[in-house]
Scaffold this motif. Structure first.
Motif, PDB file in Angstrom:
ATOM      1  N   ARG A  39      -3.715  -7.469  -2.240  1.00 19.64           N
ATOM      2  CA  ARG A  39      -3.832  -6.015  -2.401  1.00 19.64           C
ATOM      3  C   ARG A  39      -3.390  -5.536  -3.773  1.00 19.64           C
ATOM      4  O   ARG A  39      -3.709  -4.414  -4.168  1.00 19.64           O
ATOM      5  CB  ARG A  39      -2.978  -5.299  -1.338  1.00 19.64           C
TER       6      ARG A  39
ATOM      7  N   VAL B   5       5.917  -4.127  -4.750  1.00 18.53           N
ATOM      8  CA  VAL B   5       5.887  -3.109  -3.691  1.00 18.53           C
ATOM      9  C   VAL B   5       5.209  -3.673  -2.443  1.00 18.53           C
ATOM     10  O   VAL B   5       5.715  -3.557  -1.323  1.00 18.53           O
ATOM     11  CB  VAL B   5       5.123  -1.856  -4.185  1.00 18.53           C
ATOM     12  N   GLU B   6       4.056  -4.298  -2.649  1.00 20.98           N
ATOM     13  CA  GLU B   6       3.236  -4.783  -1.530  1.00 20.98           C
ATOM     14  C   GLU B   6       3.944  -5.884  -0.734  1.00 20.98           C
ATOM     15  O   GLU B   6       3.763  -5.998   0.474  1.00 20.98           O
ATOM     16  CB  GLU B   6       1.897  -5.319  -2.048  1.00 20.98           C
TER      17      GLU B   6
ATOM     18  N   ARG C 249      -2.656  -4.938  -7.858  1.00 22.65           N
ATOM     19  CA  ARG C 249      -3.436  -4.867  -9.100  1.00 22.65           C
ATOM     20  C   ARG C 249      -2.691  -5.508 -10.266  1.00 22.65           C
ATOM     21  O   ARG C 249      -3.191  -5.539 -11.384  1.00 22.65           O
ATOM     22  CB  ARG C 249      -3.746  -3.416  -9.448  1.00 22.65           C
ATOM     23  N   GLY C 250      -1.463  -6.004 -10.014  1.00 24.84           N
ATOM     24  CA  GLY C 250      -0.656  -6.614 -11.062  1.00 24.84           C
ATOM     25  C   GLY C 250       0.744  -6.821 -10.523  1.00 24.84           C
ATOM     26  O   GLY C 250       1.001  -6.588  -9.326  1.00 24.84           O
ATOM     27  N   PRO C 251       1.689  -7.213 -11.397  1.00 26.14           N
ATOM     28  CA  PRO C 251       3.035  -7.549 -10.910  1.00 26.14           C
ATOM     29  C   PRO C 251       3.806  -6.343 -10.363  1.00 26.14           C
ATOM     30  O   PRO C 251       4.644  -6.509  -9.463  1.00 26.14           O
ATOM     31  CB  PRO C 251       3.727  -8.132 -12.149  1.00 26.14           C
ATOM     32  N   GLY C 252       3.541  -5.158 -10.900  1.00 26.12           N
ATOM     33  CA  GLY C 252       4.234  -3.958 -10.411  1.00 26.12           C
ATOM     34  C   GLY C 252       3.895  -3.686  -8.959  1.00 26.12           C
ATOM     35  O   GLY C 252       4.779  -3.520  -8.115  1.00 26.12           O
ATOM     36  N   SER C 253       2.605  -3.645  -8.651  1.00 25.20           N
ATOM     37  CA  SER C 253       2.222  -3.364  -7.266  1.00 25.20           C
ATOM     38  C   SER C 253       2.533  -4.546  -6.360  1.00 25.20           C
ATOM     39  O   SER C 253       2.826  -4.350  -5.175  1.00 25.20           O
ATOM     40  CB  SER C 253       0.752  -2.940  -7.164  1.00 25.20           C
TER      41      SER C 253
ATOM     42  N   GLY D  26       5.457 -15.175  -9.626  1.00 25.37           N
ATOM     43  CA  GLY D  26       6.301 -15.602 -10.738  1.00 25.37           C
ATOM     44  C   GLY D  26       6.420 -14.550 -11.827  1.00 25.37           C
ATOM     45  O   GLY D  26       7.219 -14.703 -12.755  1.00 25.37           O
ATOM     46  N   ARG D  27       5.628 -13.475 -11.731  1.00 24.34           N
ATOM     47  CA  ARG D  27       5.672 -12.420 -12.751  1.00 24.34           C
ATOM     48  C   ARG D  27       6.551 -11.252 -12.326  1.00 24.34           C
ATOM     49  O   ARG D  27       6.561 -10.199 -12.973  1.00 24.34           O
ATOM     50  CB  ARG D  27       4.260 -11.906 -13.045  1.00 24.34           C
ATOM     51  N   VAL D  28       7.298 -11.424 -11.231  1.00 23.26           N
ATOM     52  CA  VAL D  28       8.208 -10.382 -10.752  1.00 23.26           C
ATOM     53  C   VAL D  28       9.619 -10.959 -10.740  1.00 23.26           C
ATOM     54  O   VAL D  28       9.845 -12.024 -10.167  1.00 23.26           O
ATOM     55  CB  VAL D  28       7.832  -9.913  -9.335  1.00 23.26           C
ATOM     56  N   THR D  29      10.549 -10.265 -11.386  1.00 20.08           N
ATOM     57  CA  THR D  29      11.910 -10.798 -11.469  1.00 20.08           C
ATOM     58  C   THR D  29      12.554 -10.827 -10.086  1.00 20.08           C
ATOM     59  O   THR D  29      12.263  -9.990  -9.227  1.00 20.08           O
ATOM     60  CB  THR D  29      12.754  -9.982 -12.469  1.00 20.08           C
TER      61      THR D  29
ATOM     62  N   LEU E 296       7.043  -6.169   0.017  1.00 20.34           N
ATOM     63  CA  LEU E 296       7.971  -5.562   0.981  1.00 20.34           C
ATOM     64  C   LEU E 296       7.206  -5.026   2.183  1.00 20.34           C
ATOM     65  O   LEU E 296       7.599  -5.223   3.332  1.00 20.34           O
ATOM     66  CB  LEU E 296       8.781  -4.450   0.304  1.00 20.34           C
TER      67      LEU E 296
END
Lengths: 261, 261, 261
Positions: free
Chosen positions: A231, A240-241, A233-237, A187-190, A243
């Motif tokens: 895997r 990526v993960e 560490r936060g919404p940014g990774s 929910g923290r990724v648009t 995908l």
């Protein structure tokens, strides 16, 4: 009666999801996405990661040709400008004529009245499935998102209703699946929900039963999200993960992780 | 004759690509990108990673001023709405008047007739280079993408033709380079091709020979993709790694990895 | 006099920034962003990582309803098409009527005259804060970006002026903060500045003093960038890491890393 017919289906859902996912990979269905500018890139990447082939044009002059050559259509209301609205109507007409499945994602339909009204006119065109959250359901169906209301609305609209949240509920009015996979970090990724709906469209392209296709798409996406969260560490990774996780998601992981009832 | 003149150039291409790349880094050319909404963010990040300075506006009222201050122009047909089409014509006219190089990426030109027709009118305005795949070449050149057809089309159009795929073929009608670098995982990330074309535009800004500039841009991009794939766990991490790889790509890596003939 | 009143505030700024950031996390303010297509996805992800809730529509018909339900508004001129310009005026009128803070990011205002003129008409509507670089300040304020000119312009416009660069300078005409955090790699990622302005908008939503809110937002963003750069291998991984860093940024890190005078 529903209990008798649905229980075996529910327990078999992870296996069926694995079948559907492998059909997406082998057939590479074309999914035309009418989606908002915020979600376009991530949605295209989710489809490519799953093995589908996205196209994204919204120009009214050419949308019909793109939809005619696509295997499924996604209509997302995220950014709601005049050109997109016109193009959505053309696209849905083409999908209906060509008997291609289409799925509606009525994003933010609870936030503005013109959006609610437009979403209702699209519902009247019978999408194969609709993915929305509780507030969006309330706005579009004029009812609280209780199980009975979801079933009734599914029967009235002849569409599969997929209500997503902590638990995802998928019903065609007769059958109902409750998917408890996923991770709060999603929910923290648009555009996470929008991209999940695109995966549902890819599944609808290779599976004729829309309830199975919708359940499979949301289950696979939620499990990919869990693998990614393990895997990240936060919404940014996480973005990526997920995908990477979707591209490598296998039957074993689906069977092991699925929490469906 | 071509063999005699082209062989030494081909073997020297990796070294020349390193020169061109270091000119991009030291001169920071401005590249104005008319590109589709799906590709805008990744394209801008590829240019920044390479050391160029992107701008992306598509508004007809101001596009001429942006192009006049840019060192190269990219025209990509990815999303094809009315405003963008008008702006593309204004931008190309300005680039031509100011003698700035421009490059065409006729995305999906094989999927809709209005797109094919529009791409042909743009080809008539003589882009310095065109990047496309086999199906797009067939639609725009009315010919199969065989070597002879590529050369003939390059001579007819006075443009460098860059056909990308498993092998990238770059010809100006006289010279021809075949680049065998890259990784299949690059095809699983949206806008990868579009972003590669933007890097070609940056190279055209600092190198007067369009065949060298185009070959250098595609070679550097394909090798960055290989370096990225060696570290990536899937398409999500590939998109991140290729930006890091491009920012740190050095002459040694280019010389060691290049597979050009 | 400024020295007497401002010194204690400046030294307390990291602590105040931590307070403001934790208010963003607990109150989850809605931030409506009118921003360019290049920046939309990353901006939404920065807001979500910080704990705010983004919305991004630019359609003139519904923008007023979205702004009315938002806690702050961001107006960014990045891509500058007709529909967005109309929508910006409607949005600002609504924000003013509802007494919601709004912040202006006059991107590339130095590159085209219609942009400069439009930015000046927006400045006349008194944004709570403006974030820009030196060239943009010169274009919009018709003055070099010296400290005195910044203060004078802030007093004239009744807006907080935030000039970003190697050092970020934030002034309301009386108080001035100079933030020396950040990392050069942040300049190699597109929309980094735009996303920082969005974080300022989120801070304005939970802090009534616009100078404190603006300083806090820029300080937190610059420190998140430093943490990200310490882990990143290049611009691609920096963009991922800054989202993770922002989501986990704590008071201890803010106090330890802050370089403010």
């Amino acid at each position: 009666m529903h209990a008798l017919t649905s229980t075996p289906l529910i327990s078999g859902l992870p296996d069926i999801a694995a079948d559907i996912l492998s059909r997406v990979r082998s057939r590479s269905p074309r999914v035309h996405c009418m989606t908002n500018a915020v979600a376009q890139n991530f949605t295209a990447n989710v489809l490519l990661a799953a093995g589908a082939v996205p196209s994204m044009t919204v120009a009214p002059e050419e949308i019909a040709e793109f939809v005619a050559r696509a295997d499924a259509l996604l209509v997302n209301l995220g950014t709601f400008d005049r050109e997109r609205r016109d193009a959505a109507e053309v696209a849905i007409e083409e999908a209906t004529d060509e008997q291609r499945p289409w799925v509606l994602d009525p994003v933010f339909v609870d936030r503005s009245r013109p959006r609610t009204e437009f979403a209702k006119t699209l519902m009247a065109k019978t999408p194969r499935a609709v993915r929305l959250n509780g507030a969006e359901f309330a706005a579009i169906a004029d009812a609280d998102p209780a199980e009975d209301a979801l079933k009734r609305y599914a029967l009235d609209q002849l569409s599969v209703i997929a209500l997503t949240g902590v638990t995802d509920t998928v019903t065609d009015g007769a059958r109902m699946a409750k998917i408890e996979n996923g991770d709060p970090l999603m929910g923290r990724v648009t555009a996470m929900g929008c991209a999940g709906t695109a995966l549902v469209a890819a599944c609808l392209a290779v599976e004729a039963d829309p309830w199975l296709a919708t359940s499979a798409g949301l289950l696979a996406f939620a499990i990919a999200g869990e693998c990614a969260a393990a895997r990240a560490r936060g919404p940014g990774s996480l973005a990526v993960e997920i995908l990477d996780a979707l591209a490598s998601l296998d039957r074993e992981t689906l069977l092991m992780r699925a929490r469906v009832r």
